[in-house]
Design a protein around this motif. Structure first.
Motif, short mmCIF file in Angstrom:
data_model
loop_
_atom_site.label_atom_id
_atom_site.label_comp_id
_atom_site.label_asym_id
_atom_site.label_seq_id
_atom_site.Cartn_x
_atom_site.Cartn_y
_atom_site.Cartn_z
N ASN A 233 0.89 -1.38 0.05
CA ASN A 233 0.14 0.15 -0.09
C ASN A 233 0.67 1.32 -0.13
O ASN A 233 0.20 2.52 0.23
CB ASN A 233 -1.13 -0.16 1.21
CG ASN A 233 -2.20 -0.99 1.04
OD1 ASN A 233 -3.11 -0.53 0.29
ND2 ASN A 233 -2.12 -2.09 1.47
N GLY A 234 2.10 1.15 -0.24
CA GLY A 234 2.96 2.30 -0.40
C GLY A 234 3.48 2.77 0.85
O GLY A 234 4.35 3.97 0.82
N LEU A 235 3.57 1.89 1.79
CA LEU A 235 4.28 2.51 3.06
C LEU A 235 5.68 1.54 3.20
O LEU A 235 5.78 0.60 2.77
CB LEU A 235 3.40 1.92 4.25
CG LEU A 235 1.90 2.66 4.20
CD1 LEU A 235 1.27 2.36 5.39
CD2 LEU A 235 1.87 3.96 3.79
N HIS A 236 6.42 2.31 4.17
CA HIS A 236 7.89 1.52 4.16
C HIS A 236 8.46 2.02 5.46
O HIS A 236 8.25 2.99 6.24
CB HIS A 236 8.90 2.32 3.28
CG HIS A 236 8.53 2.15 1.65
ND1 HIS A 236 8.73 0.83 0.94
CD2 HIS A 236 8.03 2.93 0.85
CE1 HIS A 236 8.34 1.30 -0.14
NE2 HIS A 236 7.96 2.35 -0.22
N GLY A 237 9.00 0.84 6.10
CA GLY A 237 9.27 0.98 7.48
C GLY A 237 8.13 0.77 8.42
O GLY A 237 7.08 0.79 8.01
N LYS A 238 8.37 1.01 9.97
CA LYS A 238 7.21 0.63 10.92
C LYS A 238 7.59 1.09 12.30
O LYS A 238 8.60 0.91 12.49
CB LYS A 238 6.64 -0.81 10.66
CG LYS A 238 5.49 -1.20 11.24
CD LYS A 238 5.00 -2.68 11.01
CE LYS A 238 3.76 -2.87 11.32
NZ LYS A 238 2.77 -2.00 10.63
N THR A 239 6.46 1.78 12.66
CA THR A 239 6.70 1.83 14.17
C THR A 239 6.46 0.55 15.18
O THR A 239 5.62 -0.19 14.73
CB THR A 239 5.44 3.00 14.86
OG1 THR A 239 5.52 4.14 13.94
CG2 THR A 239 5.60 3.28 16.30
N VAL A 240 7.55 0.43 16.04
CA VAL A 240 7.36 -0.91 16.89
C VAL A 240 7.61 -0.26 18.16
O VAL A 240 8.18 0.78 18.72
CB VAL A 240 8.40 -1.57 16.51
CG1 VAL A 240 8.21 -2.07 15.22
CG2 VAL A 240 9.87 -1.23 16.61
N ILE A 241 6.82 -0.93 19.24
CA ILE A 241 6.88 -0.69 20.58
C ILE A 241 7.72 -1.91 21.26
O ILE A 241 7.89 -1.74 22.50
CB ILE A 241 5.51 -0.60 21.19
CG1 ILE A 241 4.69 -1.74 20.81
CG2 ILE A 241 4.82 0.57 20.68
CD1 ILE A 241 3.12 -1.72 21.54
N HIS A 242 8.15 -2.88 20.76
CA HIS A 242 8.91 -3.77 21.49
C HIS A 242 10.42 -4.33 20.58
O HIS A 242 10.08 -4.42 19.22
CB HIS A 242 8.14 -5.08 21.60
CG HIS A 242 8.39 -6.12 22.58
ND1 HIS A 242 9.53 -7.10 22.32
CD2 HIS A 242 8.29 -6.13 24.09
CE1 HIS A 242 9.41 -7.72 23.49
NE2 HIS A 242 8.94 -7.31 24.42
N PRO A 243 11.25 -4.68 21.20
CA PRO A 243 12.50 -4.77 20.50
C PRO A 243 12.29 -6.05 19.59
O PRO A 243 13.18 -6.10 18.63
CB PRO A 243 13.67 -4.87 21.70
CG PRO A 243 12.88 -4.17 22.75
CD PRO A 243 11.74 -4.46 22.67
N SER A 244 11.34 -7.16 19.94
CA SER A 244 11.45 -8.45 19.31
C SER A 244 10.87 -7.98 18.17
O SER A 244 10.81 -8.80 16.88
CB SER A 244 10.69 -9.40 20.00
OG SER A 244 9.21 -8.66 20.30
N HIS A 245 10.05 -6.80 17.60
CA HIS A 245 9.52 -6.67 16.27
C HIS A 245 10.75 -6.19 15.22
O HIS A 245 10.25 -6.25 14.18
CB HIS A 245 8.65 -5.42 16.34
CG HIS A 245 7.26 -5.90 17.31
ND1 HIS A 245 6.55 -5.02 17.78
CD2 HIS A 245 6.97 -7.11 17.70
CE1 HIS A 245 5.42 -5.54 18.59
NE2 HIS A 245 5.89 -6.85 18.59
N VAL A 246 11.91 -5.88 15.73
CA VAL A 246 12.64 -5.15 14.90
C VAL A 246 13.18 -6.02 13.92
O VAL A 246 13.10 -5.79 12.55
CB VAL A 246 13.93 -4.65 15.60
CG1 VAL A 246 14.93 -4.15 14.66
CG2 VAL A 246 13.53 -3.49 16.60
#
Length: 382
Positions: A294-307
């Protein structure tokens, strides 16, 4: 700094056809925006804030936001502000391999931070909450003035999360106003973000773990319209990042897992698949792929395991890279790709190809034999 420098050099050599590029605060905005990857939010009230930031940077996080807004109780904002100032001052002197930002509450917070900081070299800029055409300019002016005061370029990441942006009757006027305002500050705008939790909250919605943000139609509609206004394939475009994924713990599942068994069996990584599924990371991975679609890049994350999952998905596959190079070198017309599984058309695919090469600069290109599973396994094991 550079992505994946925390991996053993021998592992990197095996995984990558082209290594990620180095970047710093003086790099071009296109590279810095593409290099955001998984942006980790850390509450400003966090004890041992400097140690936590160093720990995450050593584990491969390259963009971190010290949060003074939603993650901080109203009664502790002054405490969080003091923590942030002390952390930025110390990290400016010791150095840190991550882009650091502060999410403020008000434009006055930016001025206060600027006045109290004696050394701001570690600070890349500010995340601006509840951004709108009516409130945004005060934040943008304060960020620019902070940069002038410290002799540094200060970047901003406005967050779209207000009622005016998501309510249908005011959405187009709001997004058009945001586009016009951000264009006037283009040299300072790094990326545009979504406040998915706030947006859902306006309707009393909280998406379930088994669903993605694209199943929440009111928010999905806003994402689509925001890309239409701010993500066009021309000089008016800004990088737009994926919204936060809220979950990170084991729970009873209602729907079937989203990850096929075969890719993990082929790479002897069945245990990794099981771990991803039990933590709902299959749904995180699915949402990140839908972000990209959908045209988005990168992501907001709130937990280190998501990186790790987000960064593994950010690596450009050898096939993607080959297609992009062929498209940009072809001039005009269309022809079958080298892989004989798709048509590469120079006209409609050119902007896509340019984006692929920008992301390749930030996250590298996998070797021909390297899969997403290989990269993720290496990151999880690091």
């Amino acid at each position: 700094m550079r992505h994946f420098d925390h991996l053993d050099p021998a592992v990197r050599q095996e995984l990558f056809y082209l290594d990620p590029a180095e970047f710093n605060r003086d790099s071009g905005i296109d590279l810095l925006a593409s290099a955001l990857g998984a942006t980790l939010y850390v509450p400003g009230t966090r004890e041992n804030l400097v140690a936590a930031i160093h720990r995450r940077a050593k584990a491969g996080v390259r963009s971190i936001v010290i949060d003074l807004e939603d993650a901080v109780e109203d009664s502790r904002v002054d405490e969080a502000m003091s923590h942030a100032i002390a952390a930025i001052t110390e990290l400016s002197q010791t150095g840190i391999d991550a882009m650091l930002f502060i999410r403020v509450r008000t434009a006055e917070h930016i001025q206060e931070l600027s006045d109290r900081l004696t050394d701001a070299r570690a600070l890349y800029g500010f995340v601006i909450p509840k951004f709108s055409p009516w409130t945004g300019q005060a934040f943008l002016d304060a960020a620019v003035e902070c940069g002038v005061a410290h002799g540094l370029r200060m970047l901003v990441m406005p967050v779209i999360e207000t009622p005016e942006a998501i309510y249908r009757e005011s959405r187009n006027a709001t997004l058009a106003g945001i586009r016009e305002l951000l264009n006037r500050y283009r040299d300072n705008v790094l990326a545009v973000r979504f406040g998915a939790t706030d947006l859902c909250g306006l309707f009393g919605i909280r998406r379930e773990r088994d669903l993605t943000i694209y199943d929440v139609k009111v928010v999905a509609d806003l994402i689509s319209d925001t890309v239409n206004h701010l993500g066009r394939g021309d000089d008016s475009s800004f990088l737009i990042t994926g919204p936060v994924w809220e979950y990170f713990a084991t729970h009873e599942r209602l729907f079937r897992p989203q990850l096929r068994t075969t890719p993990f069996m082929d790479h002897d990584a069945q245990a990794l698949r099981h771990s991803l599924i039990t933590k709902d990371f299959d749904d995180l991975i699915r949402e990140a792929l839908l972000d990209r679609a959908n045209g988005l890049h990168g992501k907001t994350v709130i937990h280190p395991s998501h990186v790790a999952p987000i960064h593994a998905l950010s690596v450009i596959s050898f096939e993607e890279y080959t297609d992009a190079v062929e498209i940009l070198e072809s001039g005009t017309g269309a022809k079958a790709s080298t892989y004989r599984d798709k048509m590469n058309e120079a006209g409609p695919h050119r902007y896509w190809a340019e984006q692929v090469l920008r992301r390749a600069s930030a996250f590298g290109v996998a070797s021909e034999q390297t899969s997403f599973v290989d990269v993720l396994s290496a990151l999880v094991s690091a």
